[in-house]
Motif scaffolding. Sequence first.
Motif, PDB file in Angstrom:
ATOM      1  N   GLU A  95      53.017  15.732 -45.037  1.00  0.00           N
ATOM      2  CA  GLU A  95      53.102  14.346 -45.477  1.00  0.00           C
ATOM      3  C   GLU A  95      53.586  13.495 -44.314  1.00  0.00           C
ATOM      4  O   GLU A  95      54.086  14.028 -43.321  1.00  0.00           O
ATOM      5  CB  GLU A  95      54.005  14.193 -46.707  1.00  0.00           C
ATOM      6  CG  GLU A  95      55.428  14.592 -46.547  1.00  0.00           C
ATOM      7  CD  GLU A  95      56.212  14.244 -47.803  1.00  0.00           C
ATOM      8  OE1 GLU A  95      56.948  13.253 -47.761  1.00  0.00           O
ATOM      9  OE2 GLU A  95      56.065  14.930 -48.818  1.00  0.00           O
TER      10      GLU A  95
ATOM     11  N   LYS B 185      46.474  23.324 -52.698  1.00  0.00           N
ATOM     12  CA  LYS B 185      46.385  22.272 -53.713  1.00  0.00           C
ATOM     13  C   LYS B 185      44.917  22.259 -54.140  1.00  0.00           C
ATOM     14  O   LYS B 185      44.049  21.784 -53.401  1.00  0.00           O
ATOM     15  CB  LYS B 185      46.794  20.935 -53.111  1.00  0.00           C
ATOM     16  CG  LYS B 185      48.283  20.892 -52.718  1.00  0.00           C
ATOM     17  CD  LYS B 185      48.623  19.569 -52.078  1.00  0.00           C
ATOM     18  CE  LYS B 185      50.106  19.328 -51.922  1.00  0.00           C
ATOM     19  NZ  LYS B 185      50.898  20.387 -51.375  1.00  0.00           N
TER      20      LYS B 185
ATOM     21  N   GLU C  68      47.052  10.861 -44.584  1.00  0.00           N
ATOM     22  CA  GLU C  68      46.869  11.190 -45.998  1.00  0.00           C
ATOM     23  C   GLU C  68      46.251  12.579 -46.154  1.00  0.00           C
ATOM     24  O   GLU C  68      45.690  13.137 -45.223  1.00  0.00           O
ATOM     25  CB  GLU C  68      45.921  10.183 -46.679  1.00  0.00           C
ATOM     26  CG  GLU C  68      46.297   8.746 -46.519  1.00  0.00           C
ATOM     27  CD  GLU C  68      45.505   8.075 -45.435  1.00  0.00           C
ATOM     28  OE1 GLU C  68      45.257   8.747 -44.415  1.00  0.00           O
ATOM     29  OE2 GLU C  68      45.149   6.890 -45.582  1.00  0.00           O
ATOM     30  N   TYR C  69      46.359  13.079 -47.377  1.00  0.00           N
ATOM     31  CA  TYR C  69      45.610  14.282 -47.737  1.00  0.00           C
ATOM     32  C   TYR C  69      44.164  13.885 -47.987  1.00  0.00           C
ATOM     33  O   TYR C  69      43.892  12.844 -48.568  1.00  0.00           O
ATOM     34  CB  TYR C  69      46.167  14.880 -49.035  1.00  0.00           C
ATOM     35  CG  TYR C  69      47.200  15.950 -48.798  1.00  0.00           C
ATOM     36  CD1 TYR C  69      46.824  17.281 -48.660  1.00  0.00           C
ATOM     37  CD2 TYR C  69      48.549  15.627 -48.703  1.00  0.00           C
ATOM     38  CE1 TYR C  69      47.766  18.271 -48.441  1.00  0.00           C
ATOM     39  CE2 TYR C  69      49.501  16.606 -48.479  1.00  0.00           C
ATOM     40  CZ  TYR C  69      49.112  17.929 -48.350  1.00  0.00           C
ATOM     41  OH  TYR C  69      50.032  18.912 -48.122  1.00  0.00           O
TER      42      TYR C  69
ATOM     43  N   VAL D   1      44.493  10.575 -50.320  1.00  0.00           N
ATOM     44  CA  VAL D   1      45.686  10.339 -51.144  1.00  0.00           C
ATOM     45  C   VAL D   1      46.915  10.548 -50.279  1.00  0.00           C
ATOM     46  O   VAL D   1      47.052  11.581 -49.624  1.00  0.00           O
ATOM     47  CB  VAL D   1      45.733  11.305 -52.345  1.00  0.00           C
ATOM     48  CG1 VAL D   1      46.964  11.026 -53.197  1.00  0.00           C
ATOM     49  CG2 VAL D   1      44.478  11.171 -53.185  1.00  0.00           C
ATOM     50  N   LYS D   2      47.825   9.570 -50.290  1.00  0.00           N
ATOM     51  CA  LYS D   2      49.052   9.695 -49.497  1.00  0.00           C
ATOM     52  C   LYS D   2      50.054  10.574 -50.230  1.00  0.00           C
ATOM     53  O   LYS D   2      50.201  10.465 -51.444  1.00  0.00           O
ATOM     54  CB  LYS D   2      49.659   8.310 -49.291  1.00  0.00           C
ATOM     55  CG  LYS D   2      49.427   7.756 -47.904  1.00  0.00           C
ATOM     56  CD  LYS D   2      50.340   6.581 -47.649  1.00  0.00           C
ATOM     57  CE  LYS D   2      50.024   5.950 -46.304  1.00  0.00           C
ATOM     58  NZ  LYS D   2      50.574   4.629 -46.186  1.00  0.00           N
ATOM     59  N   SER D   3      50.748  11.414 -49.494  1.00  0.00           N
ATOM     60  CA  SER D   3      51.844  12.241 -50.041  1.00  0.00           C
ATOM     61  C   SER D   3      51.449  12.941 -51.345  1.00  0.00           C
ATOM     62  O   SER D   3      52.164  12.873 -52.335  1.00  0.00           O
ATOM     63  CB  SER D   3      53.089  11.393 -50.305  1.00  0.00           C
ATOM     64  OG  SER D   3      53.415  10.666 -49.173  1.00  0.00           O
ATOM     65  N   LEU D   4      50.304  13.598 -51.327  1.00  0.00           N
ATOM     66  CA  LEU D   4      49.849  14.336 -52.515  1.00  0.00           C
ATOM     67  C   LEU D   4      50.810  15.487 -52.798  1.00  0.00           C
ATOM     68  O   LEU D   4      51.216  16.193 -51.881  1.00  0.00           O
ATOM     69  CB  LEU D   4      48.437  14.881 -52.251  1.00  0.00           C
ATOM     70  CG  LEU D   4      47.802  15.689 -53.365  1.00  0.00           C
ATOM     71  CD1 LEU D   4      47.396  14.782 -54.516  1.00  0.00           C
ATOM     72  CD2 LEU D   4      46.586  16.436 -52.866  1.00  0.00           C
TER      73      LEU D   4
ATOM     74  N   SER E 154      51.307  12.370 -56.917  1.00  0.00           N
ATOM     75  CA  SER E 154      51.716  12.043 -55.545  1.00  0.00           C
ATOM     76  C   SER E 154      52.934  11.142 -55.585  1.00  0.00           C
ATOM     77  O   SER E 154      53.309  10.623 -56.632  1.00  0.00           O
ATOM     78  CB  SER E 154      50.578  11.355 -54.795  1.00  0.00           C
ATOM     79  OG  SER E 154      50.342  10.095 -55.361  1.00  0.00           O
ATOM     80  N   LYS E 155      53.553  10.973 -54.406  1.00  0.00           N
ATOM     81  CA  LYS E 155      54.675  10.035 -54.324  1.00  0.00           C
ATOM     82  C   LYS E 155      54.091   8.624 -54.331  1.00  0.00           C
ATOM     83  O   LYS E 155      53.070   8.386 -53.699  1.00  0.00           O
ATOM     84  CB  LYS E 155      55.452  10.271 -53.036  1.00  0.00           C
ATOM     85  CG  LYS E 155      56.096  11.643 -53.021  1.00  0.00           C
ATOM     86  CD  LYS E 155      57.019  11.833 -51.849  1.00  0.00           C
ATOM     87  CE  LYS E 155      57.682  13.207 -51.953  1.00  0.00           C
ATOM     88  NZ  LYS E 155      58.421  13.569 -50.779  1.00  0.00           N
TER      89      LYS E 155
ATOM     90  N   TYR F  38      56.976   8.108 -58.392  1.00  0.00           N
ATOM     91  CA  TYR F  38      55.856   9.050 -58.392  1.00  0.00           C
ATOM     92  C   TYR F  38      54.714   8.486 -59.228  1.00  0.00           C
ATOM     93  O   TYR F  38      54.930   7.663 -60.113  1.00  0.00           O
ATOM     94  CB  TYR F  38      56.296  10.410 -58.961  1.00  0.00           C
ATOM     95  CG  TYR F  38      57.487  10.969 -58.225  1.00  0.00           C
ATOM     96  CD1 TYR F  38      57.319  11.643 -57.013  1.00  0.00           C
ATOM     97  CD2 TYR F  38      58.768  10.781 -58.715  1.00  0.00           C
ATOM     98  CE1 TYR F  38      58.413  12.122 -56.318  1.00  0.00           C
ATOM     99  CE2 TYR F  38      59.878  11.253 -58.023  1.00  0.00           C
ATOM    100  CZ  TYR F  38      59.687  11.923 -56.824  1.00  0.00           C
ATOM    101  OH  TYR F  38      60.763  12.391 -56.124  1.00  0.00           O
TER     102      TYR F  38
END
Length: 1176
Positions: A221, A336, A355-356, A373-376, A390-391, A411
């Motif tokens: 992340e 994931k 990002e993821y 997606v950020k901070s998945l 995610s966050k 979240y």
Amino acid sequence: MFIYLSKKIAIPNNIHLKCVSWNKDQGFIACGGDDGLLRVLKLETQTDDAKIKGLAAPSNLSMNQTLDGHSGAVQVVTWNEQYEKLTTSDQNGLIIVWMLYKGAWYEEMINNRNKSVVRSMSWNADGQKICIVYEDGAVIVGSVDGNRIWGKELKGNQLAHVAWSPDSKILLFGMANGEVHIYDNQGNFIIKMTISYLANATGAISIAGIHWYAGTGGYVEPDCPCLAICFDNGRCQVMRYENDEKPVCIDSLMSVVSIQWNHCGSVLAVAGSVKASHLEKEFNVVQFYTPFGEHLRTLKVPGKQMTGIGWEGGGLRIGLAVDSYIYFANIRPDYKWGYCCSTVVYAYTKPERQEYCVVFWDTKNNEKFVKYVKSLMSITTSGDFCILASKADDTQPQEDAELESVSHARYVLILCNSIGTPLDSKYIDIDPLFVTMTKTHVIAASKQAFYLWQYRVAKKLTALEINQVTRTKKEGRERVYHIDSNPSAASDSSPDFENAFTATQDSICCITATDKTLMVGCETGSIHRYSLPNVVLLQKYTLNNRAFYLSLNCNSSRLAIIDIAGVLTLLDLDVRDQASAGDPSKFERKDVWDMKWAHDNPDLFAMMEKTRMYVFRNLDPEEPIQTSGYICNFEDLEIKSVLLDEIMKDPERPNKDNLINFEIRSLRDSRALIEKVGIEDASQFIEDNPHPRLWRLLAEAALQKLDLKTAEQAFVRCKDYQGIEFVKRLGNLQSEPMKQAEVAAYFSRFEEAERMYLDMDRRDLAISLRIKLGDWFRVLQLLKTGSGDCDDTLLEQANNAIGDYFADRQKWVNAVQYYLQGCNQERLAECYYMLEDYHGLEKLTATLPENHQLLPDIGQMFAYVGMCEQAVNAYLKCNQPKAAVDTCVHLNQWNKAVELARTHNMKEIKSLLSKYASHLLEKNKTLEAVELYRKAHYFLDAAKLMFKIADEEAEKGTRPLRVKKLYVLAARLVENYHEQMKTSQQSKAKGKKSEATSALAGLLEEDATSSDDSIVDHAWRGAEAYHFFLLAQRQLYEGYMENATRTALHLREYEDIIPAVEIYSLLAVCAAANRAFGTCSQAFIKLEALESLDLEQRQLYEDLALEIFTKHTPKDSHAMELDGAEGAEGKLPTCIVTGQPIQEYQFWMCSVCKHCALAQEICKYNCCPLCHSPVA
């Protein structure tokens, strides 16, 4: 993640190993040990079976080379992956660089300082530089080609470790006393690192390892800790950068020998030994942590002394040097990922993005959809949907007002469909460490509490409407329960977020749910069972070990538990007859890392044990299958498995080879029976082991053999209504080949079915089959190949369908050919427009009948590209004059617009005109406005504007000729207006009265309509004034003094147009030149009396008059016949050529401006001197 030992390689002669290093790119393993031992090994998988890939494939040593050159114990080995070099050093301080040549390793460079021993060597991230540290404080930085860049003695320091920063700008030196010093890449000291975690440690401390992950595989992340420093007492600090003030601190409670990050910085391995409390004996362990200090797994390793560890490049294996062995452990990462509706959803990180990258890979059509997606945190799937946890990004809008009132939601849960389109989302405050979902609910749990969200997805609604639905029914759809609370049916109230953060003795460690039951596992080993959808605590179970993974079977009667050590056990939730289903309490399997229950049978499940998959029916295992895949789905006696390890090697291009289907034994046996023994015996076997899938298998086999009775029975047993109908239809057919053709089509063998139809001379059936399939190219082919006439409507339909095919792919040229054959005018128009073939579009307009519905659209197309005439034609053809006029107005073709409005008696054109004219006048474009009115035949309005322009120009004192031209133009516009009035009256009164009366009526109407009489009546005054003004001066300069004076005298009538100063000055000059001093004197009197002049100017005139009239008496030399201008019948006309009054009865009159001239004078001219119209 799960980890287990998988292989062990012994080093000959029991030589103890000191160090091990695994090349991440090429896969070589280097190990150094006592007595100068240095070996390079390579493990490669050899398998002929394409299905067995990855860890499941057997691996053998493809390289096992001893490298001779060291005499003492080899203590440091390090790889340069970019340049395929190996650097090693022994206890005597000898350094050797090895290179690969034709498949073997050879010495490339040797270096020996002979003073001290090398403690650590490190290549930077791009493999360009190496830093070598010696025990006595010497530091050398060299380049990859063997040149020394710089060297330095760090006095009074014993060095033990070195590490480069990812950007190669900073060097960290670990000292023997446990300090870490930060230097820049030129060897200049910057600062001492603060090791906050050792504040209260006692005794001598040394550094066990420093590893700075270089970010080559992306980060878990943004802002993720990546620099690990570990001490031999088990304390470890993980930092985001070299002077991070808030590092992550880990106490591994063991004595550490080595640490290393995996390939993507998501797992830190810490190797060493632990003293058992009750025994004196130590045993080796490897602990695995996340970058945030959470403990993942512990691996116990046999042997006395572990000395080193090395991760494999893909992060799926780890090599451990223990005594005189290398042990290999396989790792099953917690990817994931998820599987919904034949789509595999997986996430990975890229080095260039924070990002993821979440990929939705539709395995049916082999299409993929990507979402960032950020901070998945996790991916959870169920049915057709998927939840991404995610966050929450601080910048994102917070959806839920009631959550926001408590605090800023941290979240977010996003509900997506199988192509990654977000359908709904929820912002929550509790940390969704564990998420599970059913067909109706999403359950997310933190360590203390769990949150329920009853999601609704309307099948046919758009995302916007879904949001409306969710907004209206918020209450009762979200609930939060603390793990220590005892919810009963009565206490079901609104979500209690305040309570959710209370600490608990017994943290949640895993959850699972079905439609009726929710199971929550806790760290002490207890498991809570709740009912759904109204949450009531039904029962608590106690286990010996902490659970890691829970899964319920399809009817919620049995729970599978995989504990932290990888042991699978089963727990019966419903009391049932033990005899039939075996005793679950006795069931136990070790080294299990994945399992799935069958969707359609509560006693059937598949599980992964090391690299084998077992299928259990009633607790009896079938023979295992070699694979290392993750189980996606288990239904219809088939297991779908995905080789995520292989996909993650190249996640941007997932390959269908990495998706494997396994059939379980009963399905394989039934298939074998049908093929070898026959349908009778097979149906008996399936009767004994009933399953819809097996009945379907039997039905299909019976269909192939045209055994309709068995087929129908089997379709009835597997509840396939379409199948039953199909069998009935087959029964009604008489001919055998026809039945076979229908069966072939049923099994999608369309080519075969078509061939059979054609052999039976049933081209119509072949065509209808192709129409059903939408294969119009083949339909067209069949229609054309047949003898005799084919159906015209069908031919048109086929041509149009093929046209559509090309149009969808934007191949307009091809589409046009087919639409022409299919007479599809609408699509043809569209294609011509796309091709910009306006000629074709015009031709199409001509061919269409009047009032065709397509004409307005074509008119619109022409209007869009500014083709006014064609647009008007199209609109008029469909009887829409209003649209035609609007188009003309839009395209600025006002004359056309007015003409059309006239022809079609439209009233509103005047208002439009004035609107546009005022717009032009605002922008100061008066001449454009005049032109606009003139084109629109509004001559009077044009004339008014024109007079205004002429007056303005005259005031400015512009050249008189230009002013005259402007006045002439204005006057001619008035003449046009007169003409217009006359003709309109004539057309109104055709044949009723004489011309004179109609002209009179025209004049009367003019009087009634024209508000500005002066303009209409005296249209030519301005033009006359400037004409005579110019004429007088021309005569003066040409020497006709007499005529000039007469013309100047005539100018006195125009004082309202030309300034009096100009007129009398000119008159004075002309009269003086003509020696008519009496007239001259009168002119001077006028000039001196003018009020527009100031005193100075008047004085000048007086002085000049004095000068003239002292020399000449103010009398005319001969009488000026001015009064002769008055004739017997009043005022005489003035000749526009000479400026003299006309005394004769015969003279010439201009047809346009109605001004007169002497006949003998005008014959010298081609045009009228005033209005410049040709002389007739």
